[in-house]
Design an enzyme around this catalytic site. Structure first.
Site, mmCIF file in Angstrom:
data_model
loop_
_atom_site.group_PDB
_atom_site.id
_atom_site.type_symbol
_atom_site.label_atom_id
_atom_site.label_comp_id
_atom_site.label_asym_id
_atom_site.label_seq_id
_atom_site.Cartn_x
_atom_site.Cartn_y
_atom_site.Cartn_z
ATOM 1 N N ASP A 102 26.179 13.365 10.555
ATOM 2 C CA ASP A 102 26.600 12.135 11.218
ATOM 3 C C ASP A 102 26.988 11.091 10.169
ATOM 4 O O ASP A 102 27.541 11.444 9.131
ATOM 5 C CB ASP A 102 25.467 11.632 12.121
ATOM 6 C CG ASP A 102 25.979 10.999 13.412
ATOM 7 O OD1 ASP A 102 26.631 9.950 13.313
ATOM 8 O OD2 ASP A 102 25.727 11.542 14.497
ATOM 9 N N HIS B 34 25.566 4.997 14.169
ATOM 10 C CA HIS B 34 25.634 6.196 14.996
ATOM 11 C C HIS B 34 24.659 7.268 14.522
ATOM 12 O O HIS B 34 23.926 7.879 15.324
ATOM 13 C CB HIS B 34 27.074 6.723 14.978
ATOM 14 C CG HIS B 34 27.388 7.776 15.982
ATOM 15 N ND1 HIS B 34 27.086 9.108 15.777
ATOM 16 C CD2 HIS B 34 27.998 7.718 17.192
ATOM 17 C CE1 HIS B 34 27.506 9.819 16.819
ATOM 18 N NE2 HIS B 34 28.066 8.994 17.696
ATOM 19 N N SER C 148 27.676 12.160 22.272
ATOM 20 C CA SER C 148 26.972 12.023 20.996
ATOM 21 C C SER C 148 25.491 11.764 21.214
ATOM 22 O O SER C 148 24.665 12.097 20.364
ATOM 23 C CB SER C 148 27.556 10.852 20.186
ATOM 24 O OG SER C 148 28.705 11.231 19.482
#
Length: 781
Positions: free
Chosen positions: A152, A225, A558
């Site tokens: 990520d 994220h 996600s």
């Protein structure tokens, strides 16, 4: 005739244009791009001391000798792969790549490809922490240390979610590292975050040097994220977690006893396959058990998809791989990451919401959602002018979408502005409204989003509403010169019914690459998920947002992917002997398809029942997956046999044969014979007047329940075909015993659309459910 001055100018311009066209063509000839070069590892000549020298020699052998081709004298090889993938990533011209691809020991060449990210209630919602049950991770699981690699944007190590209080020593099987860099030292790793690495050579080759004034050239997460997904996988419990007071409670990951290794592969300009493959390759060598990958890059053939090829290599080494399905729903066939050895995860809602209401001047109340909490609050006792800059026509007006630079302050100042979703981020529209002097925003769904509501942490008072309410609202404004409204925020509400609901944005099947492999595999919570956040950026993700929060609420596949990754880690800790396929089977066959109103899961985009093309096998049930009764196991060679049914050439199959020198035994009569937990039958008609021949598929189940178990089969009826299972009873006498059965699909009446149903094995204690899809292909013209 004598040439005029203008004629001379025309001649000059033509010559000038031709010169620069030739110069551009010459430069393009020598332009370099990154290619992933897969090599036949076993073909290395004995003259080379190691594979890297052989790979380097191969690359050098095709390099152009012209001075233009290599004026910068740069190092061509940027990565070496040797675990999940074998070969190198190198910067080559198109001509050099073509020459290298023709070399006998070169298996395949993949142009570097850009991927994009698919962007605390959930443990309780999933039954992982009922008030009457002990924390299942508190039980001693010595020797079963589970490590999840998260590919990520990095990690924010100071988050309380990554504290290692009460965690024991890290297993000796872990060989990873804690790489240092800007804002990141070895002390940032601990017994929870056991490793952190960065991968950027492919990114820099494509985009240019990373600007260290704008982002950390280290495992530290600038984006947020990666921190969010890592905490969702295995975050430690944090009391009183919330976002601006919303979703207050204890935040914890799906597997709070698991360890996390962060592999930073995504940067401001995207994620590149050369970096992703290097991270997978390194993670396998490091010793991860699970890989969680919340990104995607569209669909290409199995042998042309470098992520798929690397995932195959990781699976061969016993690693479970979970990937996000994508956020391109509700369009059909919009999936990514569809290889059968990958667990493809769609998104669903939970029973928690963040309601906000719009009270119109005509007295009507419109309900929506919002995560706004700021100093600018609209008075509920006052009505504010309402404006919509679109029209009733079907032509798109940029002003109706509140795009940058489209709003006139003279028109919107002091008013609540209605903005349509689309083309720009939802929170960005609010920033545009605020910059133009608007006091609030109502974000309306369009047909593409339907009634699905996703909450956002806006910079001004704002609420999102569904398409139907939005259409009413716009009609009200366009038909009244004195339209007014106000917005009120209602905080957090639990017990929402129905839930779960399949998210409209969640990518859908069918899997057109192989209809016999049903995708997505299952759905998990992916809407309004609270988890840890990077303190380098505000919760809206906008640069102008100066708020700093330790937790944030995000939506996307996600977010659903790390739920499955964490639960897979949970299962691996309890059942260390289970293969990646056995874990996947347990997750799929115990998934449920009824919501909390006891009705079939709903599709948010249509408000109608969802199908296996939307939810796969169903919604994940972690507690059920702990004791599935039976599993459909698949060995790496079985996956290879599946590839042997895909009309691939010998050279294309070599892409997957590299690790164990595999060859086709042709043990599967068709791709539908892969021992997959979902069943898809495809009828192919030879002509418009004839029916297809019967389709027979085979399955083998392994008993992981009580040694003496007797299972009876139940199959749902279909209008277009009869379904016969032989045998109808499975009698097990041993633990880990395998028994096989076959299913015969006989066509009766051709259907114009797919039919959906299920096959269930029951023993009175376990319910082992497989979704069934029957598809009718049209006869050739």
């Amino acid at each position: 005739m004598a040439k005029t001055p203008m004629g001379n100018m025309d001649c000059f311009l033509t010559s000038y244009f031709l010169f620069f066209t030739m110069l551009f063509s010459a430069n393009a000839q020598f332009a370099k791009n990154t290619y992933l070069i897969q090599m036949e590892k076993s073909a290395m000549p004995k003259a080379f001391p190691n594979h890297l020298e052989w790979y380097s020699s191969k690359v050098k052998s095709v390099l152009s000798t012209s001075p233009e081709a290599d004026m910068d004298n740069e190092e061509r090889i940027i990565y070496t792969y040797q675990n999940a993938f074998h070969g190198v990533a190198a910067k080559l011209t198109k001509g050099e790549a073509d020459k290298l691809e023709a070399e006998e020991s070169v298996v395949a060449i993949f142009p570097d490809k850009k991927y994009e990210l698919h962007t605390t209630r959930s443990p309780t919602f999933l039954g992982l922490e009922p008030a009457t049950a002990p924390n299942m991770w508190s039980e001693k699981l010595a020797g079963h240390d589970v490590i999840v690699g998260v590919l990520d944007t990095g990690i924010w190590p100071e988050s309380e979610s990554f504290k290692d209080v009460s965690m024991g020593p890290v297993s000796t099987h872990w060989k990873g590292a804690c790489e240092i860099g800007t804002g990141f030292t070895k002390s940032h790793c601990n017994k929870k975050v056991v490793g952190a690495r960065v991968f950027y050579h492919g990114y820099e080759a494509a985009v240019g040097k990373i600007n260290e004034q704008k982002e950390y050239k280290s495992p530290r997460d600038q984006d947020g994220h990666g921190t969010h997904t890592a905490a969702t996988v295995g975050g430690s419990p944090v009391l009183g977690a919330n976002l601006l007071g919303y979703a207050n409670g204890t935040a914890r990951g799906m597997a709070p006893g698991a360890r996390i290794a962060a592999y930073k592969v995504c940067w401001i300009g995207g994620c590149f396959s050369s970096d992703i493959v290097s991270a997978i390759d390194k993670a396998v060598a490091d010793g991860v058990n699970i890989l969680s990958i919340s990104l995607g890059g569209g669909i290409s053939s199995y042998y042309r998809d470098s992520l798929s090829v690397a995932a195959f290599g990781a699976m061969e080494r016993g690693v479970f791989i979970s990937c996000s399905a994508g956020n391109a729903g509700p369009d059909p066939a919009s999936l990514t990451n569809i290889s059968p050895w990958i667990t493809t995860v769609g998104a669903s809602t939970m029973d928690r919401d963040f309601p906000a209401v719009v009270k119109l001047g005509n007295g009507k109340i419109v309900t929506g959602v919002s995560l706004y909490k700021g100093r600018s609050v609209l008075s509920i006792e006052k009505q504010y002018p309402l404006v919509y800059l679109g029209s009733n026509s079907s032509r798109v007006d940029p002003r109706s979408m509140c795009l940058e630079g489209t709003l006139d302050p003279k028109v919107v100042s002091g008013k609540i502005v209605i903005c349509d979703r689309g083309l720009s981020p939802r929170v960005q529209k609010g920033h545009v409204v605020r910059s133009a002097g608007g006091v609030g925003m109502i974000l309306t769904n369009t047909e593409a989003n339907g009634e699905e509501l996703v909450a956002d942490c806006h910079l001004l008072p704002a609420v999102a509403i569904g398409e139907k309410e939005g259409n009413y609202l716009k009609t009200y404004v366009l038909s009244s010169q004195s339209a007014t409204a106000t917005i009120a925020f209602k905080g957090t509400r639990l017990g929402i019914r129905p839930s779960p609901v399949v998210a409209a944005f969640s990518s859908r099947g069918p899997n057109f690459l192989t209809l016999e492999i049903l995708k997505p595999d299952l759905v998990a919570p992916g809407v309004n998920i609270l988890a840890a956040w990077s303190e380098a950026i505000g919760p809206s993700g906008l640069k102008i947002d100066d708020r700093r929060e330790k937790f944030n609420i995000l939506s996307g596949t996600s977010m659903s992917c790390p739920h499955v990754s964490g639960i897979a880690a949970f299962l691996k800790a309890r059942h260390p002997e289970w293969s990646p396929a056995a874990i996947k089977s347990a997750l799929m066959t115990t998934a449920y398809v009824l919501d909390n109103t006891k009705k079939t899961l709903t599709d948010a985009s249509t408000a109608k029942p969802s199908t296996p093309y939307d939810h796969g096998a169903g919604h994940i049930d972690p507690i059920g997956a702990l004791d599935p009764g039976l599993v459909y196991d698949i060995e790496p060679q079985d996956y290879f046999e599946f590839l042997c049914t895909q009309n691939l050439t010998p050279s294309q199959l070599r892409v997957f044969a590299k690790y164990s020198n595999r060859s086709c035994a042709h043990s599967l009569a068709s791709p539908g014979d892969l021992n997959y937990p979902a069943i898809s039958s495809v009828f192919t008609q030879k002509s418009a007047t004839s029916l297809s021949s019967p389709v027979i598929v085979h399955r083998t189940v392994t008993n992981v329940g009580p040694p003496d178990s007797k299972y009876q089969v139940v199959v749902s009826p279909f209008e277009g075909a009869s379904v016969k299972v032989e045998p109808e009873t499975l009698n097990f006498t041993e633990h880990h015993q395998k028994l096989s059965y076959k299913i015969t699909f006989t066509p009766r009446v051709r259907q114009t659309s797919p039919e959906f149903g299920s096959l269930v094995w029951k023993d009175g204690l376990h319910t082992v459910r497989s979704p069934i899809v029957i598809t009718w292909l049209a006869p050739p013209m």
